[in-house]
Every structure is written in C-alpha cells, then in structure tokens.
Design an enzyme around this catalytic site. Structure first.
Site, mmCIF file in Angstrom:
data_model
loop_
_atom_site.group_PDB
_atom_site.id
_atom_site.type_symbol
_atom_site.label_atom_id
_atom_site.label_comp_id
_atom_site.label_asym_id
_atom_site.label_seq_id
_atom_site.Cartn_x
_atom_site.Cartn_y
_atom_site.Cartn_z
ATOM 1 C CG ASP A 82 -1.997 0.909 1.072
ATOM 2 O OD1 ASP A 82 -3.429 0.178 0.603
ATOM 3 O OD2 ASP A 82 -1.951 2.043 1.745
ATOM 4 C CD GLU B 11 0.139 6.488 2.757
ATOM 5 O OE1 GLU B 11 -0.192 7.491 2.047
ATOM 6 O OE2 GLU B 11 -0.245 5.666 2.854
ATOM 7 C CG ASP C 285 -1.708 0.634 -3.504
ATOM 8 O OD1 ASP C 285 -0.756 1.571 -2.920
ATOM 9 O OD2 ASP C 285 -2.673 0.407 -3.207
ATOM 10 C CG HIS D 148 -3.887 8.029 6.154
ATOM 11 N ND1 HIS D 148 -4.703 7.705 5.185
ATOM 12 C CD2 HIS D 148 -5.096 8.997 6.487
ATOM 13 C CE1 HIS D 148 -6.273 7.812 5.326
ATOM 14 N NE2 HIS D 148 -6.595 8.379 6.314
ATOM 15 C CG ASP E 89 -2.946 2.843 5.362
ATOM 16 O OD1 ASP E 89 -3.476 3.284 6.421
ATOM 17 O OD2 ASP E 89 -2.994 3.622 4.408
#
Length: 343
Positions: free
Chosen positions: A129, A131, A229, A288, A293
């Site tokens: 996941d 960022e 993603d 986040h 996550d």
C-alpha cells in the site's frame, strides 16, 4: 494512501475508473471491450460447464445445504456460541459470522470426502500500500510520486505476518511535500530528502523479495487495497523514472473486489475502515502510514483466509490497461522479481 485521495486521483490522458464496476477501467478501446467480453463469456461458460459436470447428487452437498439453512435461522448469539465451540473468531457482523460458520462446515464436510490440496495455493502474499505525494483537491496536472514503499509478507500456511519491508522514496518532480501531504501521511520533508530515489528503492525491494526466495522456492502473489497502487501509482512512477513496468507486479489480488464477492456486499462497503468494522476489527497504528495500512490490510486478508476465502489474482495490467482476471484462470504465482530495464 488515503482512500478518498486514491479514489479522486485522476491522471492526464487516462480514464477515471468507473463507479459502476469495482476495480475495472472505464471506457477502454472497443477491441479491449470486445476482448474483455470474450474473456468474461468464457469464464461464465466454463463455470456452467464445471457446475454441470460436478457431482452435486452426492449426499454431502445436501448435508451442506441443510446446514446452511439452519445457520441462516440462527441468531447472532447462537452464531457466536457455535463459532466459539469450534474455536473460531466470534467478531464481526451477523452476515460475516454466518459466512464464517458456513465455510467451516463446508470445509469440514468436503475434507471428509477428499482432503484439500494446499499445494496449489500461494505460499506467500505480499501486501503493498503505497503513499504518494499529493495536494489537497488533487489538481489534474499534479504528478503523484511514490514516497513510501512498504511490503507486509503473509505466510499462507501459518496465516501470520512473517516479515515486513519499508523504505521511503525521494520524489523528483515535486521534491517539496505539501503541508497537506505531510499531515496526511506523517512523512516529513527531512525523511524524503534523505531517502533514495525510486529506481534504487525498487532494486532494494527486489533484493529483499529474492532473499525471501519469492518466485523461486516459494510461490507468491501481490495484494493491494484497490486497483490504484499498481495500475496507477506504480505505473506513473515507472514512467517518471523511464523504467519499464516490472513483470512481477503486473497481476495482483484486489482485496476490495475479493471481499465484496466473498461476503456479498456492495462496493461502498469495501473501504479499509468499513471492512475492518464489518469484521469486528479495529485499525491498529497510524492511518495513512503505508506500513500501518499494509499491516491492517494483511489482517483483513488473514481473516478472509480463515473464513474460507481463496484469495486469487483478480486484476492485471495488460498493455497499459487495467483488466479483470477471470476466476477460471488457474492459480499461478508471480515470477521471480527482476529489475526492469529503462524505456
């Protein structure tokens, strides 16, 4: 990355995902719509063929059907008591508990008939996941760059998190993080300034995966929370760095799609926070944060495996387009990770 941010991101020259179909790209070219239709039709025909050829006249299926009817009439306290009796998890909403108990009985009955062959399933699942850089409002011309690359490794035999990987990434197009991005992700400007640029981080990712013998000794699949993603953020990042898209990341499990299909819930109930809530679980960590996550997504995946769900690769990036992988396609692990060449 923040769920609302992911859903609102638009990329220049790319179609926004359709709201009507979870995880499918909107308005692909005609020849690809035709190809997708042909794949879906083949999938449906194969399912029908398999269904008609299966020996559902066996008394065991009647037993399963009668048991399911009994479970449907049970109250939530009765469901929890029965689950506790079998030392199964008792958390979650009533529909989740029913699904868990039904799958337990079904698995037990079918194992009596023919032992399950676990050798055909992935040895590991890699939860990822990202960022990425972002602005409040996500302006169309803004290029999102990955700033955190986490992996959470699930051992599908032990149903435990076996290891984790995390590295931050230095953005090059928008090297100065917005205040919105810093507040959202908790990633400081100093942290990304000291980080390596994406190609070097990707090489570290590949080295770590090879060290785990993924794709060589052990089969594995990538799992993500949605389509973005891999089909969006990694795709755009590779373009930014003029890298070819890595072959090992071309197929993945979209857990939102798997969760919706398995528990029979609509798309608006497949956000990370909602999935956790429906399963009776709390978010653990900082929302986040890419690694946190990923850990929480991994816990959902583990629970689904425990409930009897066979998480399968269900999405792929084909010729730059997001496409659905039919359920009739045999389970096959991702290849040995290799560093892609430059475009």
């Amino acid at each position: 990355m923040m769920e609302e941010q992911k859903e609102n991101v638009e990329f220049p020259g790319e179609a926004k995902e359709s709201e009507g179909v979870a995880g499918s790209a909107a308005s692909p070219p005609f020849y690809q719509r035709k190809q997708r239709c042909r794949l879906d039709c083949q999938d449906d025909n194969q399912k029908k063929s398999m269904s008609s050829s299966s020996d559902f006249s066996d008394p065991i299926y009647k037993e399963i059907s009668l048991t399911n009817g009994h479970i449907n009439r049970m109250s939530r306290p009765e469901l929890r008591a029965k689950l506790a009796e079998f030392k199964l998890d008792t958390r979650g909403e009533k529909d989740v508990l029913k699904k868990r108990l039904k799958n337990y009985y079904k698995k037990e009955k079918l194992m009596q008939k023919q032992p399950a062959n676990a050798e055909n399933y992935y040895d590991y699942i890699c939860v990822i996941d990202f960022e990425a850089t972002c602005e409040e409002g996500n302006q169309l011309e803004f290029t999102h760059e990955i700033i955190e690359f986490p992996i959470v490794l699930i051992n599908t035999r032990t149903l435990e998190i076996e290891d984790t990987f995390q590295q931050y990434v230095k953005p090059v197009i928008n090297p100065q993080l917005s205040d919105f991005c810093i507040n959202l992700t908790g990633i400081s400007q100093e942290r990304v300034d000291k980080a390596d640029e994406f190609p070097k981080v990707l090489q570290s990712v590949i080295d770590w995966m090879k060290q785990k013998e993924l794709g060589s000794r052990y089969s594995y699949a990538i799992l993500t929370d949605g389509s973005w993603d891999m089909s969006k953020f990694l795709n755009i990042q590779c373009r930014v760095n003029r890298l070819r898209y890595p072959a090992f990341a071309k197929k993945w499990i979209n857990i939102r799609k798997s969760y919706g299909n398995f528990y029979k819930v609509p798309r608006n109930q497949t956000k990370l926070s909602t999935m956790l809530e429906k399963l009776g679980m709390d978010y653990d960590g900082r929302p986040h944060s890419g690694l946190d996550d990923s850990r929480n997504i991994a816990q959902i995946a583990i629970r689904m495996l425990q409930d009897g769900c066979e998480l399968r690769v269900n999405e792929t990036l084909y010729d730059g387009q997001l496409m659905t992988v039919p359920s009739s396609v045999p389970i096959g692990g991702a290849p040995v990770p290799q560093m892609p060449g430059f475009r």
